[in-house]
Design a protein around this motif. Structure first.
Motif, mmCIF file in Angstrom:
data_model
loop_
_atom_site.group_PDB
_atom_site.id
_atom_site.type_symbol
_atom_site.label_atom_id
_atom_site.label_comp_id
_atom_site.label_asym_id
_atom_site.label_seq_id
_atom_site.Cartn_x
_atom_site.Cartn_y
_atom_site.Cartn_z
ATOM 1 N N SER A 77 5.007 5.625 2.524
ATOM 2 C CA SER A 77 4.386 6.945 2.444
ATOM 3 C C SER A 77 5.217 7.844 1.532
ATOM 4 C CB SER A 77 4.277 7.549 3.844
ATOM 5 O OG SER A 77 5.542 7.573 4.470
ATOM 6 N N ILE A 78 4.536 8.667 0.751
ATOM 7 C CA ILE A 78 5.223 9.563 -0.195
ATOM 8 C C ILE A 78 4.715 10.980 0.027
ATOM 9 C CG2 ILE A 78 5.761 10.017 -2.621
ATOM 10 C CD1 ILE A 78 4.982 7.123 -3.254
ATOM 11 N N LEU A 105 0.824 -1.208 0.000
ATOM 12 C CA LEU A 105 0.000 0.000 0.000
ATOM 13 C C LEU A 105 0.861 1.263 0.000
ATOM 14 C CD1 LEU A 105 -3.017 0.988 0.486
ATOM 15 C CD2 LEU A 105 -2.331 1.259 2.868
ATOM 16 N N LEU A 106 0.434 2.256 -0.778
ATOM 17 C CA LEU A 106 1.098 3.555 -0.768
ATOM 18 C C LEU A 106 0.180 4.577 -0.111
ATOM 19 C CD1 LEU A 106 2.378 3.736 -4.470
ATOM 20 C CD2 LEU A 106 3.567 2.834 -2.473
ATOM 21 N N ILE A 107 0.739 5.372 0.780
ATOM 22 C CA ILE A 107 -0.014 6.509 1.335
ATOM 23 C C ILE A 107 0.567 7.762 0.705
ATOM 24 C CG2 ILE A 107 -0.526 7.861 3.393
ATOM 25 C CD1 ILE A 107 -0.603 5.367 5.027
ATOM 26 N N LEU A 108 -0.234 8.471 -0.090
ATOM 27 C CA LEU A 108 0.230 9.666 -0.788
ATOM 28 C C LEU A 108 -0.301 10.906 -0.087
ATOM 29 C CD1 LEU A 108 -0.528 8.377 -4.393
ATOM 30 C CD2 LEU A 108 1.713 8.553 -3.337
ATOM 31 N N ASP A 109 0.596 11.837 0.178
ATOM 32 C CA ASP A 109 0.203 13.063 0.867
ATOM 33 C C ASP A 109 -0.445 14.031 -0.128
ATOM 34 O OD1 ASP A 109 -0.051 15.336 2.368
ATOM 35 O OD2 ASP A 109 2.108 15.695 2.592
ATOM 36 N N GLY A 110 -1.760 14.036 -0.141
ATOM 37 C CA GLY A 110 -2.513 14.851 -1.098
ATOM 38 C C GLY A 110 -2.315 16.345 -0.904
ATOM 39 N N ILE A 165 8.623 17.065 4.846
ATOM 40 C CA ILE A 165 9.490 16.237 5.671
ATOM 41 C C ILE A 165 8.860 15.989 7.058
ATOM 42 C CG2 ILE A 165 10.925 18.060 6.686
ATOM 43 C CD1 ILE A 165 12.667 15.175 5.149
ATOM 44 N N LEU A 166 8.025 16.903 7.540
ATOM 45 C CA LEU A 166 7.409 16.699 8.860
ATOM 46 C C LEU A 166 6.350 15.589 8.818
ATOM 47 C CD1 LEU A 166 7.152 20.395 10.049
ATOM 48 C CD2 LEU A 166 8.810 18.658 10.762
ATOM 49 N N PHE A 167 5.637 15.507 7.694
ATOM 50 C CA PHE A 167 4.689 14.414 7.476
ATOM 51 C C PHE A 167 5.455 13.080 7.512
ATOM 52 C CE2 PHE A 167 2.610 11.487 4.493
ATOM 53 C CZ PHE A 167 1.268 11.588 4.827
ATOM 54 N N LEU A 168 6.590 13.060 6.815
ATOM 55 C CA LEU A 168 7.384 11.827 6.751
ATOM 56 C C LEU A 168 8.045 11.503 8.088
ATOM 57 C CD1 LEU A 168 9.001 12.250 3.220
ATOM 58 C CD2 LEU A 168 7.036 10.842 3.854
ATOM 59 N N LYS A 169 8.396 12.536 8.831
ATOM 60 C CA LYS A 169 8.994 12.329 10.154
ATOM 61 C C LYS A 169 8.042 11.518 11.041
ATOM 62 C CE LYS A 169 10.798 15.038 14.045
ATOM 63 N NZ LYS A 169 9.867 15.374 15.108
ATOM 64 N N SER A 170 6.759 11.873 11.001
ATOM 65 C CA SER A 170 5.778 11.111 11.779
ATOM 66 C C SER A 170 5.694 9.675 11.285
ATOM 67 C CB SER A 170 4.392 11.742 11.664
ATOM 68 O OG SER A 170 4.453 13.084 12.048
ATOM 69 N N VAL A 216 -4.221 10.907 1.165
ATOM 70 C CA VAL A 216 -4.682 11.451 2.443
ATOM 71 C C VAL A 216 -4.593 12.971 2.428
ATOM 72 C CG1 VAL A 216 -4.031 9.350 3.666
ATOM 73 C CG2 VAL A 216 -2.432 11.262 3.589
ATOM 74 N N THR A 217 -5.513 13.617 3.111
ATOM 75 C CA THR A 217 -5.563 15.073 3.071
ATOM 76 C C THR A 217 -6.161 15.631 4.355
ATOM 77 O OG1 THR A 217 -6.543 16.961 1.927
ATOM 78 C CG2 THR A 217 -7.765 14.898 1.826
ATOM 79 N N LYS A 218 -5.704 16.821 4.696
ATOM 80 C CA LYS A 218 -6.265 17.483 5.881
ATOM 81 C C LYS A 218 -7.410 18.413 5.499
ATOM 82 C CE LYS A 218 -2.846 17.272 9.411
ATOM 83 N NZ LYS A 218 -1.817 17.904 10.207
ATOM 84 N N THR A 219 -7.589 18.629 4.206
ATOM 85 C CA THR A 219 -8.673 19.506 3.764
ATOM 86 C C THR A 219 -9.679 18.669 2.988
ATOM 87 O OG1 THR A 219 -7.761 19.987 1.599
ATOM 88 C CG2 THR A 219 -6.982 21.347 3.421
#
Ligand SMILES: [Zn+2]
Length: 408
Positions: free
Chosen positions: A79-80, A12-17, A84-89, A41-44
């Motif tokens: 995760s892609i 599975l890939l999680i893409l930061d939308g 960098i803070l998203f990836l840090k988590s 995935v998205t916060k909005t």
């Protein structure tokens, strides 16, 4: 190298939308010809029109939800993101990471598994055609692989006369200090520690390759290193850089040269960045003509960078035209709330750690008493199977989400 992912198990890939462009979100990523499932995935709520998009507030909850729904383990997820803070988590939750974009100096403490610029490179990573950072590959496989990379970033420094210079920094991979217990079993970190007191062949191979690479892209005049401190010389400490053979470099009529002398003893342990920069001031002097030369300087670990940047600074102040730094590794900040589990010896039950075979230089896992165990060798585990098992036993566990809603 994937730190927490088992590459054969990618599901599975999680893409930061919120940071990736549309082309990255819609591309049909595949591995060995098979499409890999992806979630955006998205916060909005802007991206909800995409198929398979999920809005989230808390990354941890999101990962828990996704793992349960998709019936996959954390070591099967990549995760892609451009953030960098998203990836840090993601690193903290033991999930694989690909950064799209260039690393910047401020984020060197949380380096992702891969940094890429194009979709094509992501596909190469997923199919294991891009192996990862150079020194990590050497430490793990004891030889080079076709597609390895050096981490790169640059930093500007201010000279005594107030002028600014840029230094190019190249790194071989990630280093995890002793206090980060949970990643003690990292091959490159183990090798970095060994190299402090003795000759290590793969370190030699790394510097040889990295220096020759830089010599191809720059007009290098000389190669040099961070010298031993006066107290270390007095104690007869292992002179690690002068013991490197650098065979390939020598074949091209190049070698390490001594340009710096350390004239005061200093310790950087436990100090913060400001103190470290102050302490190292005036520690080196230039003992050879560097006027108008392009110089490559090597060192083992970059933490705050105080030592190497001070050395670079005085080389510039002595008239060097360009200074480039090559470091074996860069120190990582690796906090995680996930409890780290070690490999256990199947004979005495104690923790197994990475060890180095003194004659072959090969790394393996063994407990403290492995030499006394009757069946000797069968109580040890080879490096690659040990790392694979560690990823499995240290995966993020799905917790049952308790329904906290009450009548209000
Ligand atoms: Zn044992």
């Amino acid at each position: 190298m994937w730190k927490w992912t088992r590459p054969d198990n990618i599901q599975l890939l999680i893409l930061d939308g919120d940071t990736l462009e549309e082309e990255f979100l819609t591309y049909p990523y595949s591995k060995d010809g098979k499409i890999i499932k992806k979630i955006i995935v998205t916060k909005t709520d802007k991206l909800i029109s995409y198929e398979n998009s999920i809005m989230y507030f808390d990354l941890y909850d999101l990962i828990q939800e996704v793992m349960e729904k998709e019936k996959c383990e954390s070591y099967s997820i990549i995760s892609i993101s451009k953030d960098i803070l998203f990836l840090k988590s993601m690193i903290e939750y033991h999930i694989g990471t690909i950064l799209v974009g260039n690393l910047i100096h401020d984020f060197l403490k949380n380096i992702p598994d891969y940094d890429v610029l194009t979709i094509k490179q992501i596909v190469e990573v997923l199919n294991y055609d891009r192996k990862g950072y150079c020194a990590e590959i050497f430490a793990t496989y004891e030889s080079s692989k076709k597609t390895m990379s050096l981490l790169f970033c640059n930093e500007s420094i201010t000279l005594a006369d107030g002028s600014e210079r840029v230094v190019d920094l190249y790194f071989g991979g990630r280093y995890y200090a002793n206090k980060h217990m949970y990643i003690l079993n990292d091959p490159l970190s183990h090798i970095v520690k060994q190299f402090k007191s003795r000759y290590v062949k793969v370190v030699d191979l790394f510097f040889d390759l990295a220096c020759r690479y830089i010599a191809q892209i720059e007009n290098v005049d000389s190669f040099t290193y961070i010298p031993l401190k006066p107290a270390d010389i007095k104690e007869g400490k292992f002179d690690r850089f002068n013991n490197l053979k650098l065979i390939g470099l020598k074949k091209e009529n190049m070698q390490l040269d001594t340009f710096l002398r350390c004239i005061k003893d200093f310790s950087q342990k436990g100090n913060d960045l400001y103190v470290r920069r102050e302490i190292v001031k005036g520690a080196f002097e230039v003992i050879k003509d560097v006027e108008n030369k392009t110089i490559v300087i090597i060192d083992d670990v970059f933490s705050t960078g105080s030592t190497i940047l001070e050395a670079v600074k005085i080389l510039y102040e002595a008239g060097a035209k360009k200074v480039i730094a090559v470091l074996l590794s860069v120190n990582q900040l690796t906090e995680s709330s996930i409890k780290y589990k070690n490999l256990k010896c199947n004979i005495c039950g104690s923790n197994m750690k990475l060890r180095m075979n003194k004659s072959s230089g090969q790394l393996f896992f063994g407990c403290e008493n492995y030499q006394e165990h009757e069946n000797g060798k069968s109580s040890t585990i080879d490096l690659l199977s040990g790392m694979d098992t560690l990823k499995e036993i240290n995966k993020l566990e799905v917790v049952d989400i308790v329904d906290l809603q009450d009548e209000f």
